[in-house]
Every structure is written in structure tokens, then in C-alpha cells.
Design a protein around this motif. Sequence first.
Motif, PDB file in Angstrom:
ATOM      1  N   LYS A  39      41.759 -36.730 -17.468  1.00 29.69           N
ATOM      2  CA  LYS A  39      41.617 -36.576 -18.984  1.00 29.69           C
ATOM      3  C   LYS A  39      40.489 -37.454 -19.680  1.00 29.69           C
ATOM      4  N   LYS A  61      37.833 -31.696 -26.044  1.00 27.71           N
ATOM      5  CA  LYS A  61      38.790 -32.396 -25.717  1.00 27.71           C
ATOM      6  C   LYS A  61      40.211 -32.218 -25.771  1.00 27.71           C
ATOM      7  N   TYR A  64      41.137 -29.217 -23.244  1.00 26.77           N
ATOM      8  CA  TYR A  64      41.351 -29.865 -21.960  1.00 26.77           C
ATOM      9  C   TYR A  64      42.448 -30.615 -21.955  1.00 26.77           C
ATOM     10  N   ASN A  65      42.961 -31.422 -22.908  1.00 29.06           N
ATOM     11  CA  ASN A  65      43.917 -32.330 -22.849  1.00 29.06           C
ATOM     12  C   ASN A  65      45.474 -31.355 -22.855  1.00 29.06           C
TER      13      ASN A  65
END
Length: 87
Positions: A39, A61, A64-65
Motif C-alpha cells: 500500500k 489511493k 487501492y487501499n
Amino acid sequence: MQNIVKVLADTLLVDLFNKNSKGADISKNEFDVMMEAYKKDHENRIDSSDQLEPEQKEILKQLYNKAADNIKDYCQECLRIDGRLID
């Protein structure tokens, strides 16, 4: 620093893959560290992009997290069901 995070994540991934293929127990902490390293690596790559607006960076972000957390939870639950997750 960015390369060190990536190397750490890749090393842990290979180690966990080898353990899994041998049917060995896997540490939750080791798994968590690997996922957090990936991450962080992704965050660094997004932040260094000149082609994205700040809002786009934040969205990527966050997505993705969320995906990484869902994959982590799924894999750890499978290991827990098999009795192979060391808490």
C-alpha cells in the motif's frame, strides 16, 4: 526509500508464497506488514505521478487501499479456516 519498501514487500510475498505452497503456518503480522508495504509503495508511485490531479491521486489511493484490505481479509480468513493463521 521507495525501492526499499518495494523490496521488503516483494521479499515478504515470496516468503509467504513459499510457506503457503508448503502448507506451513503463516503469521498474521507478517501478512499485515507485506500488505502495508504494498500500500505504501502504491501511494509513493501515485504521489510521484505528474499526470494526475490531487483529487485523482486521492481516489486511486483510497480504492487501492480498500482492495488491498479486502484481499488481505479474505486471505487471512481462508488461512484461519484452515487453521494455518498464526495470530
